[in-house]
Scaffold this active site. Structure first.
Site, PDB file in Angstrom:
ATOM      1  N   GLU A  48      -5.388  -8.526   0.162  1.00 40.31           N
ATOM      2  CA  GLU A  48      -6.103  -8.213   1.506  1.00 40.31           C
ATOM      3  C   GLU A  48      -7.804  -7.960   0.869  1.00 40.31           C
ATOM      4  O   GLU A  48      -7.745  -7.206   0.079  1.00 40.31           O
ATOM      5  CB  GLU A  48      -5.795  -6.862   2.308  1.00 40.31           C
ATOM      6  CG  GLU A  48      -4.597  -7.095   3.052  1.00 40.31           C
ATOM      7  CD  GLU A  48      -4.012  -5.947   3.679  1.00 40.31           C
ATOM      8  OE1 GLU A  48      -4.749  -5.045   3.923  1.00 40.31           O
ATOM      9  OE2 GLU A  48      -2.848  -5.572   3.747  1.00 40.31           O
ATOM     10  N   GLU A  53       0.731  -1.225  -0.032  1.00 36.83           N
ATOM     11  CA  GLU A  53      -0.095  -0.104  -0.049  1.00 36.83           C
ATOM     12  C   GLU A  53       0.836   1.412   0.150  1.00 36.83           C
ATOM     13  O   GLU A  53       0.623   1.947   0.672  1.00 36.83           O
ATOM     14  CB  GLU A  53      -1.006  -0.327   1.033  1.00 36.83           C
ATOM     15  CG  GLU A  53      -1.987  -0.997   1.026  1.00 36.83           C
ATOM     16  CD  GLU A  53      -3.299  -0.830   1.955  1.00 36.83           C
ATOM     17  OE1 GLU A  53      -3.200   0.140   2.553  1.00 36.83           O
ATOM     18  OE2 GLU A  53      -4.142  -1.497   1.773  1.00 36.83           O
TER      19      GLU A  53
HETATM   20  C1  BGP Z   1      -4.760  -2.224   5.065  1.00 37.56           C
HETATM   21  C2  BGP Z   1      -3.361  -2.416   5.411  1.00 37.56           C
HETATM   22  C3  BGP Z   1      -3.250  -3.466   6.559  1.00 37.56           C
HETATM   23  C4  BGP Z   1      -4.442  -3.546   7.358  1.00 37.56           C
HETATM   24  C5  BGP Z   1      -5.792  -3.344   6.621  1.00 37.56           C
HETATM   25  C6  BGP Z   1      -7.146  -3.045   7.644  1.00 37.56           C
HETATM   26  O1  BGP Z   1      -4.608  -0.714   4.624  1.00 37.56           O
HETATM   27  O2  BGP Z   1      -2.491  -2.872   4.448  1.00 37.56           O
HETATM   28  O3  BGP Z   1      -2.144  -3.507   7.400  1.00 37.56           O
HETATM   29  O4  BGP Z   1      -4.429  -3.217   8.629  1.00 37.56           O
HETATM   30  O5  BGP Z   1      -5.710  -2.236   5.774  1.00 37.56           O
HETATM   31  O6  BGP Z   1      -6.924  -1.884   8.051  1.00 37.56           O
HETATM   32  P1  BGP Z   1      -7.099  -1.072   9.592  1.00 37.56           P
HETATM   33  O7  BGP Z   1      -6.001  -1.881  10.259  1.00 37.56           O
HETATM   34  O8  BGP Z   1      -6.813   0.351   9.390  1.00 37.56           O
HETATM   35  O9  BGP Z   1      -8.644  -1.359   9.582  1.00 37.56           O
END
Ligand code: BGP
Length: 469
Positions: free
Chosen positions: A369, A165
């Site tokens: 993800e 990201e």
């Molecule tokens: C993405 C990231 C992750 C993760 C996920 C969920 O942006 O790559 O590291 O955490 O989102 O986001 P959050 O943890 O802010 O809910």
């Protein structure tokens, strides 16, 4: 498009799940690990730090056994740069190599394919102190780190992801905790950092092909199809602006080795164009990905934004609406429901996003993800009834299959997250895992692992190669 018959998920489809080092491992200062920007950062009030996280560093064997029981074919995790190089460069830390060797070997002993992210938000603090990604030397440090990873793990790791990201680090770095809020001329500086990261990524991709000819490597941005709020051509333009700035800038650079033309003129207009050396564009051209990995949580919707409405509705986090006067205005999508944390849920948008990326780049796609953050409840009898998560994932997997039937070459699906871990900025209470970790924000309890209802459900999905949803 309706289909009479659905194509099956391909043979060898990488049914997996994801984590990242700093969110799951804990052991933040053990066995020679150096501090990262995350370790030195501040956490929103009321949320846990990342010092212990899910204690995966000490419990990886138990966790991998659970992943195997769930039937995972792949596990996407990240390597903490600061375990390998505590100061970002210099001497390799043998204990760091040992940990990831053990983890990789453990996965392979269960036939789980390791998918490795080289850098997931946790830049070594020692590099940050020297200017972080604003300093060109960080490119060399990353290249050297990449070389070390390929040297030690390249015999067994066949799927590499460069930077997780990068687009979210540029657009929401302060929220995620990777960008200091007192940066001068922040926007220009961020696009300079972006330029350096693009170069670092291109160099790593090149190096991977030279050192590990049978491995594959790709970028891993967060991609979200952007809808216009209406069919007003001005809204359509605004949506296109946002999509170029948020999505295509990053993938055009990774795949085509050039800057997106709309974003380049946007940067010129704003005074954000990065300073580039003579041969930078050649370096970008030389690095070629073998596939595109991307994270998908939701879509975005945009409308025209007049200059006069300045200041309103500023960016918040990865999936909440962001706006820029004169460029686009993020608006809610009235057709979509939101999660408990305010992120819109859009399974059909997943199909849209898959198709957009595939049509544009024609490379195999790997979803690294996708998932639902929710307040799970541990009930009597060691039960976590996360039907809402099952519902969310089921709808997305259905759309993935439709996209495959549409012709998209999708090679794997790794939801976030394999096991509960600490969210980027909303603590451990925002849970995503198939496996519950018994702790809360400040009470670590016993950290025991408990299989959620979604664990059993996903096991069936994998077992039936996506037929049984
Ligand atoms: C993405 C990231 C992750 C993760 C996920 C969920 O942006 O790559 O590291 O955490 O989102 O986001 P959050 O943890 O802010 O809910």
């Amino acid at each position: 498009m309706n289909h009479k018959n659905l194509k099956p998920f391909p043979k060898g489809f990488l049914w997996g799940a994801s984590t990242s080092a700093y969110q799951v491992e804990g052991a933040w200062n053990e066995d020679g690990k150096g501090p990262s920007v995350i370790d030195m950062g501040r956490y929103p009030e009321g949320t846990s730090d990342f010092k212990v996280a899910s204690d995966h560093y000490h419990r990886y064997k138990e966790d991998v056994a659970l992943f195997a029981e769930m039937g995972l074919k792949a596990y996407r995790f990240s390597i903490a740069w600061t375990r390998i190089y505590p100061k970002g460069t210099g001497e390799v830390n043998p204990k760091g190599i040992e940990f990831y060797n053990n983890l990789i070997n453990e996965l392979l002993s269960y036939n789980i394919e390791p998918i490795v992210t080289m850098y997931h938000f946790d830049l070594p603090y020692a590099l940050e102190q020297k200017g972080g990604w604003s300093n060109k030397e960080t490119i060399d440090a990353f290249e050297n780190y990449a070389k070390t990873l390929f040297k030690y793990f390249g015999d067994r790791v066949k799927y590499w992801l460069t930077i997780n990201e990068q687009n979210m680090m540029i657009l929401h770095g302060t929220t995620i905790g990777v960008t200091s809020s007192d940066m001068k001329d922040a926007q220009r500086e961020l696009y300079q950092q972006n330029h350096h990261m693009l170069l670092a990524q291109a160099k790593a991709m090149n190096l991977c092909h030279a050192m590990c000819p049978d491995a594959k490597i790709g970028p891993a941005p967060n991609i979200a199809a952007v809808y216009p709020a209406t069919c007003n051509p001005e809204d359509v333009l605004a949506a296109s602006n946002l999509s170029s700035i948020r999505n295509w800038l990053y993938l055009d650079a990774a795949v085509f080795g050039r800057y997106n033309s709309v974003v380049w003129s946007y940067m010129e207009e704003k005074g954000y164009t990065p300073t580039a050396d003579k041969n930078d564009m050649d370096i970008l051209k030389e690095g070629k990905p073998d596939f595109i990995a991307f994270n998908y949580y939701s879509t975005l919707t945009a409308a025209k934004y007049e200059d006069k409405s300045k200041g309103e509705n500023q960016a918040s986090d990865q999936q909440t609406e962001m706006s820029e006067p004169g460029v686009y205005k993020g608006v809610p999508n009235p057709y979509l429901e939101k999660t408990q944390f305010g992120w819109e849920m859009d399974p059909v948008g997943f199909r849209n996003t898959l198709r957009q990326i595939y049509e544009r780049y024609n490379l195999p796609l790997l979803v690294t993800e996708n998932g639902l953050g929710a307040y799970d409840k541990l009930e009597e009898g060691e039960i976590i009834n996360d039907d809402y998560r099952i519902d969310f994932l089921r709808k997305h997997i259905k759309q993935a299959r439709l996209a495959i039937t549409d012709g998209v070459n999708l090679i794997g699906y790794c939801p976030w997250s394999a096991i509960d871990l600490v969210s980027t900025h909303q603590g451990i209470s925002k849970r995503y895992g198939f496996i519950y970790v018994n702790r809360d924000e400040f009470d670590l309890k016993d950290l025991r692992r408990i299989k959620k209802k979604s664990f059993y459900w996903y096991k069936d999905v994998i077992n039936s190669n996506g037929e049984k949803l």
